[in-house]
Structure formats: C-alpha cells, structure tokens
Scaffold this motif. Sequence first.
Motif, short mmCIF file in Angstrom:
data_model
loop_
_atom_site.label_atom_id
_atom_site.label_comp_id
_atom_site.label_asym_id
_atom_site.label_seq_id
_atom_site.Cartn_x
_atom_site.Cartn_y
_atom_site.Cartn_z
N GLU A 1 0.88 -1.32 0.53
CA GLU A 1 0.20 -0.08 0.22
C GLU A 1 0.54 1.24 0.21
O GLU A 1 0.79 2.51 -0.87
CB GLU A 1 -1.26 0.45 1.35
N ASN A 2 2.52 0.92 0.61
CA ASN A 2 3.04 2.71 1.08
C ASN A 2 3.67 3.07 -0.34
O ASN A 2 4.39 3.77 -0.63
CB ASN A 2 3.90 2.34 1.84
N LYS B 1 -4.00 7.30 7.71
CA LYS B 1 -2.91 6.54 8.22
C LYS B 1 -3.65 5.23 9.63
O LYS B 1 -4.31 6.11 10.30
CB LYS B 1 -2.00 6.68 8.80
N GLN B 2 -2.76 4.48 9.84
CA GLN B 2 -3.50 3.83 11.40
C GLN B 2 -2.03 3.42 11.71
O GLN B 2 -1.15 2.64 10.60
CB GLN B 2 -4.62 2.91 11.04
N THR B 3 -1.66 3.18 12.95
CA THR B 3 -0.30 2.13 13.24
C THR B 3 -0.45 0.97 13.06
O THR B 3 -0.76 0.22 14.00
CB THR B 3 -0.15 2.66 15.08
N ALA B 4 1.05 0.12 12.06
CA ALA B 4 0.72 -1.11 12.03
C ALA B 4 2.16 -2.04 12.59
O ALA B 4 3.18 -1.24 12.69
CB ALA B 4 0.99 -1.09 10.18
N PRO C 1 -1.36 -1.71 5.81
CA PRO C 1 -1.71 -0.94 6.14
C PRO C 1 -3.17 -0.79 5.83
O PRO C 1 -4.64 -0.76 6.54
CB PRO C 1 -1.20 0.47 5.54
N ASN C 2 -3.61 -1.75 5.18
CA ASN C 2 -4.89 -1.26 4.37
C ASN C 2 -6.42 -2.56 5.11
O ASN C 2 -7.12 -1.68 5.40
CB ASN C 2 -5.31 -1.82 2.84
#
Length: 520
Positions: free
Chosen positions: A293-294, A303-306, A312-313
């Motif tokens: 995804e990046n 964003k959400q911390t992975a 990420p998706n």
Amino acid sequence: MMSLASERRAYLASHPDLLRNILRGIEKEGLRVDATGALVDTPHPIALGSALTNGHITTDYSESLLELITSPISTPAALIQELTDIHTFVSLRNPGEAIWNQSMPAHLPPEAEIPVAWYGTSNTGMLKHVYRLGLAWRYGKVMQCIAGVHYNFSLPEAAWDGLASGESSKERRNTGYMALIRNFIRHSWLLMYLFGSSPAVSRSFLQHVGLEDQLTRLSPDTYCLPWATSLRMSDLGYKNPTQSDLHLCYNDLDTFTARIHTAVTTPWPAYEAIGTHRDGKRIQLNTNILQIENEYYATIRPKQTAGRCERPNTILRQRGIQYIEVRCMDIDPWAPAGIRIETSRFLDAFLLFCALEDSPLFPPPGTCQESQANFALVAREGRRPGLVLQQDGQPIELRDWARQVLDRIAPYAELLDTHTDDHRHTAALAQQHGKVQDPDNTPSARLLAELRDSGQEFHDWTLAQSQAHWKALRERGLPAGTLAAYDQAARDSIAEQAALEASDKESFEDYVTRFHAALK
C-alpha cells in the motif's frame, strides 16, 4: 443561523481540552553527504542505532537517506524542539557528514552505486529491503533520492463526536478524517505556493533522469522553472505513471481501501516482465500495480499504526483512521531541522480548517481531477503573474483564491490562539498573507533570488546552507541527560534488531506469503 463550520468551532471552543490535545508529528528525510556535497555510500552509522528498530532515526529508500521521526506531540514548540534535538544528536554522533537540507538531491553517483537501505536479516527487515529493491527495478533509484517533510496530524477521539456523523466512534472518526482529506485536496495548492522550496535543481540530476531539456538554465550547473514553487511535487519530481489510472476515491474509507486493494492485487505486465526473483534472490515482493500500500504516492494519506506483518489497508478497515499524513511539504533550506515552528502553527490552523469546514463529496466516481490539476499547475507555475486556477469549474486568479482561503483560516488560528497555550497561530497566518501580497516573499522566489544574487550554483549554495546548519547544531549541543537517552535508545535498538533476527524461525518466502495473506 450559524453555519456548520461556526457550530463546529463553537463545539471545540466549549471543549478546549480537545484543542489542547491535538497531536502532530514529523518525519523528515535528508541525504547524508560528505564535505563536497556528494552522496555518501557508507552504511547507516552504528552510533545512530538500528534503522529497523530505532523509533526516532531510520532510513527511507536509500542507506544514505536518513529519516528523522518525532513522537506525537501536543504543541508546535515542543514538536520543533524534539525534531531539532534529533538532528542535533545525529550531528554530534556523525560529525563527519551533513544532512542535505533541500528536497532536490545533491550530486548523485551512477545509479548502480546508490545504496538501497538495509535493515538486517530478520524477515521484517528483509521485507523492507526487498520492497525497496522492487522500487529500484520499477522506477530507478535517482528519483527516490528526492526528500521531503511529512506532517502527521490527529484530533482527539472525543472531538469527532461533535464534528462528524456516524453510529460508532470509529465511523465518526473515519467520516471526519475523510472530509478533512477532501478539503485538503481542494486547497493543497496553497501549500505549494506558500511553502514550496524546490524551484531549482543541479544539472547532474536532470542528466540522470533525462529531463534536461524541460527546464531553464540558470547557470552552468543549475536549472529551474522560472515560476515554479516545487519541482519535487511537480510532474518533474517523483511520480509513478502506472498509478495515474488508479482513480482513488476519497468520499469514504471503504471505497478508498477497496481501490487500494485492487491495486495491490492486480498484476501489471511491465512488472511481470521483471519477475520476482533474479539469480535465486527475491527482487520485488510481487508483480502487481503496487507491491504494498505504501507504494501509492499521495499528497495526503489516511493512516493507522501498523505492527509486524500487518497490512495498512487491512488495519485501516479494521481499526479505522488514526491520523492523517501530509506528504507534500518541501524541506525548508533555511531551517536547521527542515521546517519552522511558524509553518507548524500554520499547518495546524490549515488542517483544522480542512476538518471543520463543509466538505462536499467529490462527484462520481469520487475522483478529484480539478484539484489535482490545480496542484500540478501551482507546483510548476505558482508564481506566474495572473495565474488562473479552476474553482468548481470556474476560473479564479490564484491570488484572489489564496486571500479567500487565508481569510477563512483566520477563525481557526484565533481558536487555537484562544484555547491553547500557544498564542502565535494568527501571527503565523499573517506571514502567509505577506507571501500572497508579494510572491517575492515566497521561499521558492527567495531561493532563486539568492542564487542569482550570490552567483552560486544550486549545489554550492545548498551545501553551504547544510554545513552551516550542521555546525550550528553541533554547537547547540544537547543536555547530558537528553544525549544519554538518545545514546541508550540507539543501543537498545541494536539489541532489539538482534533479538528479532534470532527469533525468526520461518523462511523469508513463507513470511512474504503470510504478509500477502494478511491483506483482507
């Protein structure tokens, strides 16, 4: 009757703790260079810790491209203080080099000699390394040496209860952040005009990428676009033509993540021709439009911390948006840490404006071609006298629209001044009015003027700026306790990487398979 934006401002004014608990963070990239301004090819300095596990100091694409990361912080002053402290630590522990304090790169070696970032032999580290190998095969190495400043921003969870609709807290948060993103996309051309700082580049960069004939020669080694604000963010900067057909939708998170999912699962013929392995070694993660995804390069991202092996998706779908990441800010070559506190203050007011103002959905299919065209035009020609943009299908001069937007931001700057401990947001906004009144006050115009007045080449001017900043940072120093804490974090990160490598039991190929399977 109060407007929707006025009602939302009143809600925050009645809950000032929400404004005081806004968080912002910075990820600032910068090439390591030697005394001549040439890219260094040495490994990531061990005194800075592990690039894989040090939370404040890592690398981006190249082993030579540092990325310095702050914590999420509640005030602009503390934010720039921490970013400057991290820069100071690097200058003290790596004094023989400097960080190139400009978005467009220094003189680069032949492409084969640009070192791809290395993160050790753990499966997590190898995944990061192979992803970057894939970028090199797909797009070449030179464009990925362009650097920038990423600005992260989040409102407290409780704020969205009074600012957005939805049955659950997560739905309200997602709705609010997607509305912020739409308004950002509509108005981000203004950031290019006000803060774009990369109107020029060295001839050697253009020779690397074959674009020498598209710019104007300013001096023997310096080329520019006369009215440009940001070559980095223009079509001459880092762009991926394959992604132009993705047509991402920012109307809702479900549609956005669905289209990203399609991109990371759909094969692309040119990448299939490259393959995933050469000489028995993996050279890209897959042959799809996006490896991960990046790889989608946007001016702003939800964003959400992975965590380890998380996609990420998938976690955006599961946990929702945690914060937004603004990715279009150039490095400020006059600021030792690459960004000024006044810029942070303005960005906070601007992003609050984007979050609280009405944000209509983009028309079907939810794309934003008009806004993207405005952004691209301002990056290339933002200071051109009488420049005309398109506002909802109607022509409008950039200067007139800029004044309108700044006037609309004023209540948000006042809100922050009144209800936080930082009372300088309105002053930061006033500085931007001066740039609209006189384009010569913009950083892009100032940089070109300094090159003309000094007779220096872009490379020499930037090297002198970078070395002066590096000297000032070393002289600034750090309190003994702060320095010791950064040293300890570096040692801890090296130990953490070693433990991670020792704990891995599955093969890298199995890990890649599990990573791809985590995409839902």
